[in-house]
Design a protein around this motif. Structure first.
Motif, PDB file in Angstrom:
ATOM      1  N   GLN A 155       0.839  -1.218   0.000  1.00 49.57           N
ATOM      2  CA  GLN A 155       0.000   0.000   0.000  1.00 49.57           C
ATOM      3  C   GLN A 155       0.865   1.256   0.000  1.00 49.57           C
ATOM      4  OE1 GLN A 155      -2.867  -0.876  -0.887  1.00 49.57           O
ATOM      5  NE2 GLN A 155      -2.455  -3.000  -0.293  1.00 49.57           N
ATOM      6  N   VAL A 156       2.063   1.177   0.558  1.00 46.63           N
ATOM      7  CA  VAL A 156       3.004   2.306   0.462  1.00 46.63           C
ATOM      8  C   VAL A 156       3.365   2.523  -1.006  1.00 46.63           C
ATOM      9  CG1 VAL A 156       5.372   3.052   0.957  1.00 46.63           C
ATOM     10  CG2 VAL A 156       3.951   2.151   2.800  1.00 46.63           C
ATOM     11  N   ILE A 157       3.611   1.418  -1.723  1.00 49.30           N
ATOM     12  CA  ILE A 157       3.912   1.517  -3.158  1.00 49.30           C
ATOM     13  C   ILE A 157       2.712   2.118  -3.896  1.00 49.30           C
ATOM     14  CG2 ILE A 157       4.261   0.125  -5.258  1.00 49.30           C
ATOM     15  CD1 ILE A 157       5.954  -1.803  -3.490  1.00 49.30           C
ATOM     16  N   ASN A 158       1.516   1.640  -3.551  1.00 49.06           N
ATOM     17  CA  ASN A 158       0.313   2.147  -4.227  1.00 49.06           C
ATOM     18  C   ASN A 158       0.108   3.635  -3.992  1.00 49.06           C
ATOM     19  OD1 ASN A 158      -0.248  -0.337  -5.279  1.00 49.06           O
ATOM     20  ND2 ASN A 158      -1.928  -0.827  -3.889  1.00 49.06           N
ATOM     21  N   VAL A 159       0.242   4.075  -2.741  1.00 43.75           N
ATOM     22  CA  VAL A 159      -0.010   5.495  -2.460  1.00 43.75           C
ATOM     23  C   VAL A 159       1.065   6.358  -3.124  1.00 43.75           C
ATOM     24  CG1 VAL A 159       1.146   5.847  -0.213  1.00 43.75           C
ATOM     25  CG2 VAL A 159      -0.926   7.062  -0.700  1.00 43.75           C
ATOM     26  N   SER A 160       2.292   5.837  -3.151  1.00 46.13           N
ATOM     27  CA  SER A 160       3.391   6.591  -3.766  1.00 46.13           C
ATOM     28  C   SER A 160       3.203   6.731  -5.273  1.00 46.13           C
ATOM     29  CB  SER A 160       4.726   5.899  -3.492  1.00 46.13           C
ATOM     30  OG  SER A 160       4.941   5.796  -2.111  1.00 46.13           O
ATOM     31  N   ASN A 161       2.511   5.779  -5.884  1.00 46.24           N
ATOM     32  CA  ASN A 161       2.290   5.818  -7.331  1.00 46.24           C
ATOM     33  C   ASN A 161       1.022   6.572  -7.734  1.00 46.24           C
ATOM     34  OD1 ASN A 161       4.473   4.533  -8.723  1.00 46.24           O
ATOM     35  ND2 ASN A 161       3.856   2.610  -7.760  1.00 46.24           N
ATOM     36  N   THR A 162       0.274   7.092  -6.777  1.00 46.60           N
ATOM     37  CA  THR A 162      -0.917   7.870  -7.164  1.00 46.60           C
ATOM     38  C   THR A 162      -0.461   9.147  -7.860  1.00 46.60           C
ATOM     39  OG1 THR A 162      -0.945   9.012  -5.041  1.00 46.60           O
ATOM     40  CG2 THR A 162      -2.363   7.068  -5.235  1.00 46.60           C
ATOM     41  N   THR A 163      -1.330   9.683  -8.716  1.00 49.24           N
ATOM     42  CA  THR A 163      -0.995  10.943  -9.400  1.00 49.24           C
ATOM     43  C   THR A 163      -0.763  12.054  -8.378  1.00 49.24           C
ATOM     44  OG1 THR A 163      -3.362  11.335  -9.608  1.00 49.24           O
ATOM     45  CG2 THR A 163      -2.251  10.384 -11.513  1.00 49.24           C
ATOM     46  N   VAL A 164      -1.500  12.004  -7.267  1.00 48.45           N
ATOM     47  CA  VAL A 164      -1.393  13.075  -6.257  1.00 48.45           C
ATOM     48  C   VAL A 164       0.017  13.130  -5.675  1.00 48.45           C
ATOM     49  CG1 VAL A 164      -2.255  13.884  -4.021  1.00 48.45           C
ATOM     50  CG2 VAL A 164      -3.844  12.883  -5.676  1.00 48.45           C
ATOM     51  N   VAL A 165       0.547  11.984  -5.255  1.00 49.43           N
ATOM     52  CA  VAL A 165       1.886  11.954  -4.660  1.00 49.43           C
ATOM     53  C   VAL A 165       2.946  12.204  -5.731  1.00 49.43           C
ATOM     54  CG1 VAL A 165       3.583  10.487  -3.483  1.00 49.43           C
ATOM     55  CG2 VAL A 165       1.212  10.533  -2.692  1.00 49.43           C
ATOM     56  N   GLN A 166       2.761  11.590  -6.900  1.00 54.51           N
ATOM     57  CA  GLN A 166       3.729  11.784  -7.989  1.00 54.51           C
ATOM     58  C   GLN A 166       3.848  13.267  -8.370  1.00 54.51           C
ATOM     59  OE1 GLN A 166       5.820   9.616  -9.838  1.00 54.51           O
ATOM     60  NE2 GLN A 166       5.464   8.285  -8.097  1.00 54.51           N
ATOM     61  N   GLU A 167       2.708  13.953  -8.449  1.00 53.57           N
ATOM     62  CA  GLU A 167       2.741  15.377  -8.817  1.00 53.57           C
ATOM     63  C   GLU A 167       3.373  16.213  -7.714  1.00 53.57           C
ATOM     64  OE1 GLU A 167      -1.263  16.300 -10.114  1.00 53.57           O
ATOM     65  OE2 GLU A 167      -1.018  14.896 -11.797  1.00 53.57           O
ATOM     66  N   ALA A 168       3.128  15.838  -6.464  1.00 51.42           N
ATOM     67  CA  ALA A 168       3.739  16.568  -5.336  1.00 51.42           C
ATOM     68  C   ALA A 168       5.255  16.456  -5.409  1.00 51.42           C
ATOM     69  CB  ALA A 168       3.213  16.013  -4.019  1.00 51.42           C
ATOM     70  N   TRP A 169       5.751  15.263  -5.681  1.00 45.45           N
ATOM     71  CA  TRP A 169       7.205  15.083  -5.780  1.00 45.45           C
ATOM     72  C   TRP A 169       7.765  15.835  -6.989  1.00 45.45           C
ATOM     73  CZ3 TRP A 169       7.079   9.101  -4.648  1.00 45.45           C
ATOM     74  CH2 TRP A 169       7.037   8.911  -3.268  1.00 45.45           C
ATOM     75  N   ARG A 170       7.006  15.847  -8.079  1.00 44.05           N
ATOM     76  CA  ARG A 170       7.461  16.545  -9.289  1.00 44.05           C
ATOM     77  C   ARG A 170       7.651  18.031  -9.024  1.00 44.05           C
ATOM     78  NH1 ARG A 170       3.449  14.547 -13.170  1.00 44.05           N
ATOM     79  NH2 ARG A 170       4.091  12.446 -12.643  1.00 44.05           N
ATOM     80  N   ARG A 171       6.812  18.606  -8.154  1.00 46.87           N
ATOM     81  CA  ARG A 171       6.980  20.042  -7.873  1.00 46.87           C
ATOM     82  C   ARG A 171       7.830  20.260  -6.613  1.00 46.87           C
ATOM     83  NH1 ARG A 171       1.126  19.278  -6.954  1.00 46.87           N
ATOM     84  NH2 ARG A 171       0.841  19.118  -4.709  1.00 46.87           N
ATOM     85  N   ASP A 172       8.568  19.198  -6.213  1.00 53.03           N
ATOM     86  CA  ASP A 172       9.509  19.264  -5.077  1.00 53.03           C
ATOM     87  C   ASP A 172       8.844  19.592  -3.749  1.00 53.03           C
ATOM     88  OD1 ASP A 172      11.818  18.528  -6.472  1.00 53.03           O
ATOM     89  OD2 ASP A 172      12.098  20.588  -7.193  1.00 53.03           O
ATOM     90  N   GLN A 173       7.610  19.170  -3.596  1.00 58.91           N
ATOM     91  CA  GLN A 173       6.948  19.327  -2.293  1.00 58.91           C
ATOM     92  C   GLN A 173       7.497  18.276  -1.330  1.00 58.91           C
ATOM     93  OE1 GLN A 173       2.665  19.706  -2.569  1.00 58.91           O
ATOM     94  NE2 GLN A 173       2.383  18.966  -0.466  1.00 58.91           N
ATOM     95  N   GLU A 174       7.793  18.710  -0.108  1.00 61.52           N
ATOM     96  CA  GLU A 174       8.353  17.794   0.886  1.00 61.52           C
ATOM     97  C   GLU A 174       7.259  16.835   1.365  1.00 61.52           C
ATOM     98  OE1 GLU A 174       9.911  19.915   4.259  1.00 61.52           O
ATOM     99  OE2 GLU A 174      10.047  18.055   5.418  1.00 61.52           O
ATOM    100  N   LEU A 175       7.413  15.552   1.066  1.00 58.87           N
ATOM    101  CA  LEU A 175       6.380  14.571   1.393  1.00 58.87           C
ATOM    102  C   LEU A 175       7.006  13.186   1.507  1.00 58.87           C
ATOM    103  CD1 LEU A 175       3.306  13.942   1.660  1.00 58.87           C
ATOM    104  CD2 LEU A 175       3.256  13.649  -0.819  1.00 58.87           C
ATOM    105  N   THR A 176       6.852  12.562   2.668  1.00 62.12           N
ATOM    106  CA  THR A 176       7.403  11.227   2.882  1.00 62.12           C
ATOM    107  C   THR A 176       6.268  10.245   3.153  1.00 62.12           C
ATOM    108  OG1 THR A 176       9.324  12.265   3.913  1.00 62.12           O
ATOM    109  CG2 THR A 176       9.100   9.888   4.210  1.00 62.12           C
ATOM    110  N   VAL A 177       6.347   9.078   2.520  1.00 61.53           N
ATOM    111  CA  VAL A 177       5.358   8.023   2.762  1.00 61.53           C
ATOM    112  C   VAL A 177       6.020   6.955   3.639  1.00 61.53           C
ATOM    113  CG1 VAL A 177       3.753   6.378   1.728  1.00 61.53           C
ATOM    114  CG2 VAL A 177       4.345   8.477   0.486  1.00 61.53           C
ATOM    115  N   HIS A 178       5.352   6.588   4.722  1.00 62.51           N
ATOM    116  CA  HIS A 178       5.902   5.642   5.695  1.00 62.51           C
ATOM    117  C   HIS A 178       5.055   4.377   5.773  1.00 62.51           C
ATOM    118  CE1 HIS A 178       8.210   9.014   7.607  1.00 62.51           C
ATOM    119  NE2 HIS A 178       7.179   9.708   7.156  1.00 62.51           N
ATOM    120  N   GLY A 179       5.675   3.277   6.179  1.00 61.45           N
ATOM    121  CA  GLY A 179       4.951   2.033   6.439  1.00 61.45           C
ATOM    122  C   GLY A 179       5.111   1.636   7.895  1.00 61.45           C
TER     123      GLY A 179
END
Ligand code: ZN
Length: 215
Positions: A155-179
């Motif tokens: 589920q960490v992989i799934n949430v990280s692959n959502t467009t929402v998280v991917q776009e946040a990383w693309r614009r260099d927003q600080e965001l960490t996904v934890h398990g």
């Protein structure tokens, strides 16, 4: 057994107690929320998000469903995620599984349960991919524990692959996904040592998952 009026009287006691400890608490909360964390957890009544981590109202944005799943077609979860990341700008998303999860257990058994089998299908697939390795564990308990952990990683992989998280990383927003995983029997919350801050770490986690399935 608790009665419904008791729940309302509990609520009165709770709010009076909080106001006593933090005068003006609810008035301030009424104006805004600025949580730094999004918790994606299981709907199980024994895993109450705020209590487990000792956070007050306003400090934790929460989404819960059966077996803490991230499905890419789940508009409910995606809307929570988008609001949390784009508007609240949470810095951490934690996928929190728990040992003894009934949803994970159901996905490992060959018993049809009806509608929920559709929801749990992706956990079932995960189980089937890992069945050979899981067979090497000493007993059913150990296999279920391991599956609960594997499910968190998935589920960490799934949430990280959502467009929402991917776009946040693309614009260099600080965001960490934890398990993380929680023990219902002892109340202990553990970090599964999964921290994903970008696609490089995500690919490593995906490769590890693939290796552990095929190994
Ligand atoms: Zn559960």
């Amino acid at each position: 057994m608790k009665t419904l009026p008791e729940l309302f009287s509990n609520n009165q006691k709770w709010r009076v107690e909080i106001e006593k400890q933090h005068p003006g608490f609810f008035e301030a909360l009424g104006k805004q929320q600025s949580p730094e964390f999004l918790w994606i957890g299981c709907a199980d009544s024994r895993v109450p998000a705020n209590e487990v981590v000792g956070l007050m109202p306003g400090e934790l944005f929460v989404h819960r469903n059966v077996a803490n799943l991230v499905n890419h077609t789940d508009l409910n979860l995606l809307s929570v995620l988008q609001f949390a990341v784009d508007v609240l700008k949470v810095k951490h998303i934690m996928v929190v599984g728990h040992y003894g999860c009934g949803g994970v257990k159901a996905s490992m058994e060959d018993v049809p349960l009806g509608l929920i089998d559709n929801w749990l299908r992706q956990v079932r697939e995960l189980y089937l991919r890992n069945r050979k390795n899981l067979a090497g564990l000493p007993d059913d308990q150990a296999r279920l524990d391991k599956m609960c952990e594997l499910n968190v990683a998935r589920q960490v992989i799934n949430v990280s692959n959502t467009t929402v998280v991917q776009e946040a990383w693309r614009r260099d927003q600080e965001l960490t996904v934890h398990g993380w995983i929680y023990g219902i029997g002892d109340g202990v919350l553990q970090d599964l040592d999964i921290q994903i801050q970008g696609n490089q770490e995500l690919r490593t986690l995906e490769n590890n998952e693939y290796d552990s399935c095929s190994g």
